[in-house]
Design an enzyme around this catalytic site. Structure first.
Site, PDB file in Angstrom:
ATOM      1  N   GLU A 289       1.002  -1.469   0.113  1.00  0.00           N
ATOM      2  CA  GLU A 289       0.665   0.358   0.186  1.00  0.00           C
ATOM      3  C   GLU A 289       0.688   1.226   0.126  1.00  0.00           C
ATOM      4  OE1 GLU A 289      -3.895  -1.936   2.196  1.00  0.00           O
ATOM      5  OE2 GLU A 289      -2.739  -1.631   3.032  1.00  0.00           O
TER       6      GLU A 289
ATOM      7  N   CYS B 223       7.052  -5.279  15.253  1.00  0.00           N
ATOM      8  CA  CYS B 223       6.973  -4.337  15.932  1.00  0.00           C
ATOM      9  C   CYS B 223       5.263  -4.661  16.485  1.00  0.00           C
ATOM     10  CB  CYS B 223       6.824  -3.231  15.695  1.00  0.00           C
ATOM     11  SG  CYS B 223       8.543  -2.323  15.372  1.00  0.00           S
TER      12      CYS B 223
ATOM     13  N   CYS C 115       7.175  -7.325   6.873  1.00  0.00           N
ATOM     14  CA  CYS C 115       8.504  -6.963   7.063  1.00  0.00           C
ATOM     15  C   CYS C 115       8.626  -8.182   8.809  1.00  0.00           C
ATOM     16  CB  CYS C 115       8.195  -5.283   8.164  1.00  0.00           C
ATOM     17  SG  CYS C 115       9.847  -4.784   9.477  1.00  0.00           S
TER      18      CYS C 115
ATOM     19  N   CYS D  64       2.189  -2.855  15.081  1.00  0.00           N
ATOM     20  CA  CYS D  64       2.835  -2.224  13.796  1.00  0.00           C
ATOM     21  C   CYS D  64       1.634  -4.164  13.425  1.00  0.00           C
ATOM     22  CB  CYS D  64       3.720  -1.889  13.439  1.00  0.00           C
ATOM     23  SG  CYS D  64       3.995  -1.885  12.257  1.00  0.00           S
TER      24      CYS D  64
ATOM     25  N   CYS E   3       3.857   8.052   1.256  1.00  0.00           N
ATOM     26  CA  CYS E   3       3.998   7.300   2.089  1.00  0.00           C
ATOM     27  C   CYS E   3       4.077   6.503   1.156  1.00  0.00           C
ATOM     28  CB  CYS E   3       3.280   6.878   3.505  1.00  0.00           C
ATOM     29  SG  CYS E   3       3.746   5.515   4.574  1.00  0.00           S
TER      30      CYS E   3
ATOM     31  N   CYS F 156      -0.429   5.057  10.394  1.00  0.00           N
ATOM     32  CA  CYS F 156       0.743   4.691  10.751  1.00  0.00           C
ATOM     33  C   CYS F 156       0.419   3.086  11.344  1.00  0.00           C
ATOM     34  CB  CYS F 156       1.797   5.414  11.986  1.00  0.00           C
ATOM     35  SG  CYS F 156       2.399   7.123  10.857  1.00  0.00           S
TER      36      CYS F 156
HETATM   37  N1  SAH Z   1      10.030  -0.285   9.291  1.00  0.00           N
HETATM   38  C1  SAH Z   1      10.320   1.826   9.979  1.00  0.00           C
HETATM   39  C2  SAH Z   1       8.915   1.735   8.499  1.00  0.00           C
HETATM   40  C3  SAH Z   1       7.625   2.290   8.321  1.00  0.00           C
HETATM   41  S1  SAH Z   1       7.047   2.115   9.759  1.00  0.00           S
HETATM   42  C4  SAH Z   1       9.540   2.356  11.358  1.00  0.00           C
HETATM   43  O1  SAH Z   1       9.537   1.123  11.787  1.00  0.00           O
HETATM   44  O2  SAH Z   1      10.821   2.905  11.119  1.00  0.00           O
HETATM   45  C5  SAH Z   1       6.418   4.850  10.361  1.00  0.00           C
HETATM   46  C6  SAH Z   1       6.130   4.993  12.383  1.00  0.00           C
HETATM   47  O3  SAH Z   1       4.806   4.473  11.783  1.00  0.00           O
HETATM   48  C7  SAH Z   1       7.262   4.195  13.118  1.00  0.00           C
HETATM   49  O4  SAH Z   1       7.281   4.393  13.582  1.00  0.00           O
HETATM   50  C8  SAH Z   1       6.460   3.474  13.395  1.00  0.00           C
HETATM   51  O5  SAH Z   1       6.764   2.401  14.731  1.00  0.00           O
HETATM   52  C9  SAH Z   1       5.105   4.001  13.213  1.00  0.00           C
HETATM   53  N2  SAH Z   1       3.890   2.768  13.600  1.00  0.00           N
HETATM   54  C10 SAH Z   1       3.556   1.227  13.111  1.00  0.00           C
HETATM   55  N3  SAH Z   1       2.542   0.846  13.951  1.00  0.00           N
HETATM   56  C11 SAH Z   1       1.960   1.533  14.710  1.00  0.00           C
HETATM   57  C12 SAH Z   1       0.761   2.858  15.056  1.00  0.00           C
HETATM   58  N4  SAH Z   1       0.255   1.193  15.173  1.00  0.00           N
HETATM   59  N5  SAH Z   1       0.523   4.006  15.262  1.00  0.00           N
HETATM   60  C13 SAH Z   1       1.588   4.619  14.999  1.00  0.00           C
HETATM   61  N6  SAH Z   1       2.199   4.635  15.007  1.00  0.00           N
HETATM   62  C14 SAH Z   1       3.013   3.194  14.579  1.00  0.00           C
HETATM   63 FE1  SF4 Z   2       8.627  -3.184  10.393  1.00  0.00          FE
HETATM   64 FE2  SF4 Z   2       6.180  -2.531  11.295  1.00  0.00          FE
HETATM   65 FE3  SF4 Z   2       8.590  -2.315  12.500  1.00  0.00          FE
HETATM   66 FE4  SF4 Z   2       8.652  -0.592  11.237  1.00  0.00          FE
HETATM   67  S1  SF4 Z   2       7.077  -0.361  12.760  1.00  0.00           S
HETATM   68  S2  SF4 Z   2      10.128  -2.099  11.456  1.00  0.00           S
HETATM   69  S3  SF4 Z   2       7.092  -1.792   8.936  1.00  0.00           S
HETATM   70  S4  SF4 Z   2       7.477  -3.876  12.177  1.00  0.00           S
END
Ligand code: SAH
Ligand code: SF4
Length: 347
Positions: free
Chosen positions: A94, A118, A114, A121, A107, A337
């Site tokens: 996406e 996290c 991934c 996420c 974006c 995000c």
């Molecule tokens: N993998 C990279 C880039 C993609 S994520 C990274 O982690 O930096 C982009 C941003 O969205 C990151 O800072 C991530 O921590 C944040 N993010 C992920 N899940 C989220 C959520 N549920 N609510 C708010 N931000 C979130």
């Molecule tokens: Fe991967 Fe989501 Fe963690 Fe970014 S925030 S490193 S996309 S799992």
């Protein structure tokens, strides 16, 4: 003439020249083709009026310019647009267009899934499938042009979609270079942000390969090692090592790192967490993006209430740190995000 083996949309003018040389096409055609694709934003060969018929015909026959295609499009009440991007192997990712005054930020995704996974996420919840090619990454920017509103022009690109960009280093670097190419979109390096959960080797290489010019965002989310391990489960690097890698990054004068910090209720949102964060960030030039967690179906974690968010923010501000509250955009279409996920991955 046969374009099938070439990654045309992710080739530099010099590489296109080389490709044409092998086909006996005069080298000046390379600059024309690059101009159509990257500057004029035209992907339909029939519209490339100054190219000879045989080149246009072969571009059309091979489908070489269609590195990706747009599937469903969702438009949020706030103007944010989420595009489903269909890859040739039927996987999907996406990309999101986010208007904000005179700015239009896109974006983009760098991987299918991934591997970092996290806790909060959505993108990492089904593991890692594969890296996107450079043609698939830049392709997201090229095909999204059809979805700009009248008068809109792309001003910023952020690698904050699905995937960990520095786990797909070469293709991400190439895309960054194409976005900033003076004969193409010509974005300033400070308008292209690469966001990472903290891949040390990637940070070091990016510093070297871009002279520190690539805008770097670090997803930190914690100010102590235990909390960091709880939230960013799949990362080996410690906070101390990440801060150390930023100290060594050849950041140009007057530039700052962006620190992303997702606020999670009861996990990393206390006054003490804020004070620890101030201490941790003290040695490096930063601005902090605070993102109250966007809740979704694949995580039990919740955002703190507004009073807690304000208190956390106030502690940082009182110590002289610039803080930006990330606006929640496109929430109604799951474009905010951490909510992105390829459609096929969900099923
Ligand atoms: N993998 C990279 C880039 C993609 S994520 C990274 O982690 O930096 C982009 C941003 O969205 C990151 O800072 C991530 O921590 C944040 N993010 C992920 N899940 C989220 C959520 N549920 N609510 C708010 N931000 C979130
Ligand atoms: Fe991967 Fe989501 Fe963690 Fe970014 S925030 S490193 S996309 S799992």
């Amino acid at each position: 003439m046969n374009f099938e083996d070439y990654q045309i949309v992710s080739s530099t003018p010099d590489e296109l020249k080389q490709m044409f040389a092998e086909m006996g096409v005069p080298p000046f055609r390379a600059a024309q083709l690059f101009d159509w694709i990257h500057k004029k934003g035209v992907l339909a060969p029939a519209e490339m009026t100054n190219l000879p018929e045989n080149i246009k015909a072969e571009l059309a026959r091979s489908g070489a310019l269609q590195s990706v295609q747009v599937g469903d499009v969702f438009t949020s009440v706030d103007g944010t647009r989420k595009l489903e991007i269909m890859l040739r192997d039927e996987k999907t990712v996406e990309t999101v267009l986010i208007p904000d005054g005179a700015k239009l930020t896109q974006c983009i995704s760098s991987q299918v899934g991934c591997s970092v996974g996290c806790e909060f996420c959505r993108s990492g919840k089904f593991g890692f499938k594969r890296n996107l090619t450079a043609a698939e990454i830049i392709g997201q920017v090229l095909v999204a042009r059809d979805y700009y509103n009248p008068g809109e022009q792309l001003t910023n690109v952020v690698f904050m979609g699905i995937g960990e960009p520095l786990h797909n280093y070469d293709n991400v670097l190439r895309t960054y270079q194409l976005l900033c190419h003076p004969d193409g979109l010509n974005l300033s390096s400070r308008k292209v942000t690469i966001s990472t959960a903290g891949i040390l080797r990637g940070i070091e290489k990016l510093g070297r390969d871009t002279d520190g010019k690539a805008a770097l965002a670090i997803s930190l989310h914690a100010a102590d090692e235990a909390t960091r391990r709880r939230l960013v489960t799949g990362m080996k690097a410690s906070l101390a090592e990440i801060i150390d890698s930023l100290k060594k990054y050849p950041l140009p004068k007057r530039r700052r790192f962006t620190i992303e910090y997702v606020l999670v209720k009861g996990v990393n949102d206390s006054d003490e967490d804020a004070r620890n964060l101030v201490r941790l960030l003290n040695p490096i030039p930063v601005k902090v993006n605070l993102l109250p967690l966007n809740p979704h179906d694949l995580s039990d974690m919740e955002p703190p209430d507004d009073v807690r968010v304000a208190a956390f923010q106030q502690i940082l501000v009182s110590k002289g740190i610039s803080v930006f509250m990330r606006k929640r955009r496109g929430d109604d279409i799951k474009a905010a995000c951490g909510q992105l996920l390829g459609k096929k991955e969900e099923s």
